[in-house]
Motif scaffolding. Structure first.
Motif, PDB file in Angstrom:
ATOM      1  N   CYS A  56      38.601  18.964  35.956  1.00  0.00           N
ATOM      2  CA  CYS A  56      37.686  19.576  36.940  1.00  0.00           C
ATOM      3  C   CYS A  56      36.879  18.486  37.621  1.00  0.00           C
ATOM      4  CB  CYS A  56      36.737  20.538  36.251  1.00  0.00           C
ATOM      5  SG  CYS A  56      37.554  21.963  35.516  1.00  0.00           S
ATOM      6  N   GLY A  57      36.563  18.696  38.896  1.00  0.00           N
ATOM      7  CA  GLY A  57      35.741  17.726  39.638  1.00  0.00           C
ATOM      8  C   GLY A  57      36.380  16.338  39.589  1.00  0.00           C
ATOM      9  N   SER A  58      35.579  15.352  39.275  1.00  0.00           N
ATOM     10  CA  SER A  58      36.104  13.973  39.209  1.00  0.00           C
ATOM     11  C   SER A  58      37.286  13.873  38.240  1.00  0.00           C
ATOM     12  CB  SER A  58      35.012  13.017  38.737  1.00  0.00           C
ATOM     13  OG  SER A  58      33.942  13.006  39.644  1.00  0.00           O
ATOM     14  N   SER A  59      37.240  14.690  37.190  1.00  0.00           N
ATOM     15  CA  SER A  59      38.328  14.614  36.203  1.00  0.00           C
ATOM     16  C   SER A  59      39.630  15.163  36.762  1.00  0.00           C
ATOM     17  CB  SER A  59      37.915  15.360  34.930  1.00  0.00           C
ATOM     18  OG  SER A  59      36.816  14.679  34.353  1.00  0.00           O
ATOM     19  N   ILE A  88      41.918  16.112  31.053  1.00  0.00           N
ATOM     20  CA  ILE A  88      40.977  14.990  31.144  1.00  0.00           C
ATOM     21  C   ILE A  88      39.576  15.588  31.208  1.00  0.00           C
ATOM     22  CG2 ILE A  88      40.159  13.036  32.517  1.00  0.00           C
ATOM     23  CD1 ILE A  88      43.672  14.094  33.081  1.00  0.00           C
ATOM     24  N   SER A  89      38.692  15.117  30.356  1.00  0.00           N
ATOM     25  CA  SER A  89      37.335  15.667  30.362  1.00  0.00           C
ATOM     26  C   SER A  89      36.354  14.669  29.739  1.00  0.00           C
ATOM     27  CB  SER A  89      37.280  16.978  29.566  1.00  0.00           C
ATOM     28  OG  SER A  89      35.959  17.483  29.543  1.00  0.00           O
ATOM     29  N   SER A 131      33.330  15.130  28.950  1.00  0.00           N
ATOM     30  CA  SER A 131      32.536  15.797  27.907  1.00  0.00           C
ATOM     31  C   SER A 131      33.390  16.376  26.785  1.00  0.00           C
ATOM     32  CB  SER A 131      31.729  16.944  28.535  1.00  0.00           C
ATOM     33  OG  SER A 131      32.661  17.888  29.083  1.00  0.00           O
ATOM     34  N   GLY A 132      34.658  16.744  27.162  1.00  0.00           N
ATOM     35  CA  GLY A 132      35.482  17.482  26.199  1.00  0.00           C
ATOM     36  C   GLY A 132      34.992  18.900  25.997  1.00  0.00           C
ATOM     37  N   THR A 170      34.261  21.091  29.088  1.00  0.00           N
ATOM     38  CA  THR A 170      34.344  21.889  30.313  1.00  0.00           C
ATOM     39  C   THR A 170      35.166  23.154  30.107  1.00  0.00           C
ATOM     40  OG1 THR A 170      33.949  19.995  31.726  1.00  0.00           O
ATOM     41  CG2 THR A 170      35.146  21.829  32.727  1.00  0.00           C
ATOM     42  N   ILE A 227      24.696  12.084  35.588  1.00  0.00           N
ATOM     43  CA  ILE A 227      25.544  13.284  35.656  1.00  0.00           C
ATOM     44  C   ILE A 227      26.826  12.964  36.423  1.00  0.00           C
ATOM     45  CG2 ILE A 227      25.707  15.508  36.875  1.00  0.00           C
ATOM     46  CD1 ILE A 227      23.041  16.268  35.790  1.00  0.00           C
ATOM     47  N   MET A 279      30.057  11.105  37.574  1.00  0.00           N
ATOM     48  CA  MET A 279      30.977  10.241  36.821  1.00  0.00           C
ATOM     49  C   MET A 279      31.236   8.948  37.576  1.00  0.00           C
ATOM     50  SD  MET A 279      33.641  13.131  35.379  1.00  0.00           S
ATOM     51  CE  MET A 279      34.759  11.972  34.581  1.00  0.00           C
ATOM     52  N   LEU A 320      33.647  12.902  46.894  1.00  0.00           N
ATOM     53  CA  LEU A 320      32.773  13.631  45.962  1.00  0.00           C
ATOM     54  C   LEU A 320      31.525  12.825  45.620  1.00  0.00           C
ATOM     55  CD1 LEU A 320      32.372  16.176  44.191  1.00  0.00           C
ATOM     56  CD2 LEU A 320      33.551  14.970  42.349  1.00  0.00           C
ATOM     57  N   GLU A 333      27.897  14.389  45.942  1.00  0.00           N
ATOM     58  CA  GLU A 333      27.067  14.604  44.742  1.00  0.00           C
ATOM     59  C   GLU A 333      25.738  13.863  44.835  1.00  0.00           C
ATOM     60  OE1 GLU A 333      29.798  13.156  41.736  1.00  0.00           O
ATOM     61  OE2 GLU A 333      30.130  15.204  41.003  1.00  0.00           O
ATOM     62  N   VAL A 375      25.289  19.930  36.742  1.00  0.00           N
ATOM     63  CA  VAL A 375      25.065  19.819  35.298  1.00  0.00           C
ATOM     64  C   VAL A 375      26.063  18.807  34.745  1.00  0.00           C
ATOM     65  CG1 VAL A 375      24.168  22.150  34.981  1.00  0.00           C
ATOM     66  CG2 VAL A 375      26.656  21.776  34.966  1.00  0.00           C
ATOM     67  N   ARG A 376      25.796  18.325  33.548  1.00  0.00           N
ATOM     68  CA  ARG A 376      26.696  17.306  32.962  1.00  0.00           C
ATOM     69  C   ARG A 376      28.083  17.901  32.731  1.00  0.00           C
ATOM     70  NH1 ARG A 376      26.811  12.427  30.952  1.00  0.00           N
ATOM     71  NH2 ARG A 376      24.656  12.071  31.572  1.00  0.00           N
ATOM     72  N   TYR A 377      28.126  19.148  32.281  1.00  0.00           N
ATOM     73  CA  TYR A 377      29.440  19.810  32.250  1.00  0.00           C
ATOM     74  C   TYR A 377      29.223  21.308  32.443  1.00  0.00           C
ATOM     75  CZ  TYR A 377      28.334  20.819  27.314  1.00  0.00           C
ATOM     76  OH  TYR A 377      27.729  21.229  26.152  1.00  0.00           O
TER      77      TYR A 377
HETATM   78  C1  F1P Z   1      33.779  17.259  34.891  1.00  0.00           C
HETATM   79  C2  F1P Z   1      32.610  17.486  35.896  1.00  0.00           C
HETATM   80  C3  F1P Z   1      32.483  16.279  36.772  1.00  0.00           C
HETATM   81  C4  F1P Z   1      31.381  16.451  37.778  1.00  0.00           C
HETATM   82  C5  F1P Z   1      30.081  16.769  37.088  1.00  0.00           C
HETATM   83  C6  F1P Z   1      30.248  17.944  36.150  1.00  0.00           C
HETATM   84  O1  F1P Z   1      33.330  17.288  33.630  1.00  0.00           O
HETATM   85  O2  F1P Z   1      32.937  18.609  36.655  1.00  0.00           O
HETATM   86  O3  F1P Z   1      33.681  16.071  37.459  1.00  0.00           O
HETATM   87  O4  F1P Z   1      31.260  15.244  38.516  1.00  0.00           O
HETATM   88  O5  F1P Z   1      29.665  15.649  36.365  1.00  0.00           O
HETATM   89  O6  F1P Z   1      31.376  17.714  35.251  1.00  0.00           O
HETATM   90  P1  F1P Z   1      34.262  16.811  32.412  1.00  0.00           P
HETATM   91  O7  F1P Z   1      35.239  17.914  32.154  1.00  0.00           O
HETATM   92  O8  F1P Z   1      34.959  15.551  32.841  1.00  0.00           O
HETATM   93  O9  F1P Z   1      33.302  16.614  31.295  1.00  0.00           O
END
Ligand code: F1P
Length: 348
Positions: free
Chosen positions: A48-51, A96-97, A99-100, A102, A148, A150, A231, A235, A342-344
């Motif tokens: 998701c997002g950058s991931s 890919i995550s 935070s692990g 999402t 927050i 990435m 992005l 952001e 948010v961070r995730y």
């Molecule tokens: C992915 C994500 C980032 C976004 C923001 C929120 O989270 O969506 O891509 O920039 O920081 O989280 P993750 O699955 O890589 O933890």
């Protein structure tokens, strides 16, 4: 702490994270060979997002071996909503995550595993819910990421993923990412960081010149970096940006060339170099404001010629991250505290 200092500190630690990935190389190659051992017919990359954007990047070495193993990158949400039928015992699904945690990525991995797919999750977080869902959890030590948005995690997970997929590519045909490519990448990162004030200033200058829109253009692996660069600006500055497959720019978006817009052209040596360079010349004809990143033909920002197109493309994100911070600060924003983010994302 001054505005943006956490995000800048994350970026300054990228060389250490690169070193850690290089140390982890043989383990990543072993994981790739284990994955090949189950003779997958399909490999999916999700995030998701950058991931998600780095999923696109790390898939790129496999595009040329599709007739051996089909591969596709998807946003995690699209994967479990529309592509679930494709997840079976002939599929490997690589999440890919950072935070692990999402929610969409974990949901997609759970569903894929329930349907018999082999599931892998790449993360820079040692303990997470994702770790207890997948068949193989690959933890990369990037140190903590304070911001927050990435930055360091994007580069760490991209490098690790590229080592994984270029090992798979080499198995079918083509060459691997050589060790000295990685060292030239790291040297480049260190140099950009050494001159970070130049890139902060470039971002500030764009704000001073009332630049309000950035269009990122890239082909192949550079398209993933175009998405990520786009992005980063969204952001940190909340500005309207977009990423377009480079040659698609002629098919309509060319009309947007104007004095408040910059076309950011990511143009490393590789398959699309000549065609993207020709697009650059066309945009010049229309008096577009251009920021061209390349290892050839007098670019605005020099990229390393790392020997691997994916790696040279990835290198472009480092100056773009810093320029985005400079632009955000000049607009009075704080990249360390992006609004609404948010961070995730733990629900959808
Ligand atoms: C992915 C994500 C980032 C976004 C923001 C929120 O989270 O969506 O891509 O920039 O920081 O989280 P993750 O699955 O890589 O933890």
């Amino acid at each position: 702490m001054s505005k943006g200092s956490k995000t800048l500190q994350d970026i300054e630690e990228i060389p250490v994270a690169v070193d850690n990935v290089i140390k982890y190389r043989s383990k990543l190659e072993y994981i790739a060979k284990e994955l090949l051992g189950i003779s997958p017919k399909k490999i999916f990359f999700i995030g998701c997002g950058s991931s998600y954007y780095l999923a696109l990047l790390i898939q790129s070495p496999l595009v040329r071996v599709m007739n051996h193993v089909f591969s596709l990158s998807l946003p995690s949400s699209e994967a479990f909503i529309y592509y679930n039928e494709l997840f079976d015992d002939k599929a490997v699904v690589i999440g890919i995550s950072r935070s692990g945690e999402t929610a969409e990525t974990l949901t997609a991995l759970e569903k894929a595993k329930a349907r018999g797919s082999y599931t892998i999750l790449l993360s820079i977080t040692n303990e997470s819910r994702g770790k207890h869902i997948v068949d193989k959890y690959v933890y990369l030590d990037a140190g903590i990421e304070r911001s927050i948005v990435m930055t360091k995690s994007f580069v760490t997970l991209s490098l690790a993923g590229l080592l994984l997929t270029s090992t798979i590519r080499e198995y079918y045909k083509g060459e691997h990412i050589k060790q000295d490519y990685l060292y030239s990448f790291k040297n480049y990162v260190e140099e950009i960081i050494q001159y970070k004030d130049n890139y902060l200033e470039k971002g500030r200058m764009y704000a001073e010149k009332q630049i309000e829109r950035f269009v990122f253009l890239g082909s192949g692996p550079s398209y993933a970096i175009a998405l990520e660069g786009s992005l980063k600006f969204k952001e940190t500055s909340y500005v309207a940006t977009e990423a377009i497959h480079a040659l698609e720019f002629r098919h309509g978006p060319m009309a947007t060339i104007g004095e408040n817009q910059v076309e950011v052209i990511i143009n490393p040596s590789g398959e699309s170099y000549d065609l993207v360079y020709r697009l650059y010349k066309d945009i010049q004809e229309y008096e577009g404001k251009i920021l061209r990143l390349s290892d050839r033909d007098k670019p605005d920002i020099v990229l390393p010629n790392t020997g691997a197109e994916e790696l040279s493309a990835l290198a472009a994100i480092i100056p773009l991250q810093i320029i985005a911070i400079g632009y955000a600060l000049a607009k009075g924003r704080d990249p360390d505290k992006p609004r609404n983010l948010v961070r995730y994302v733990d629900r959808f």
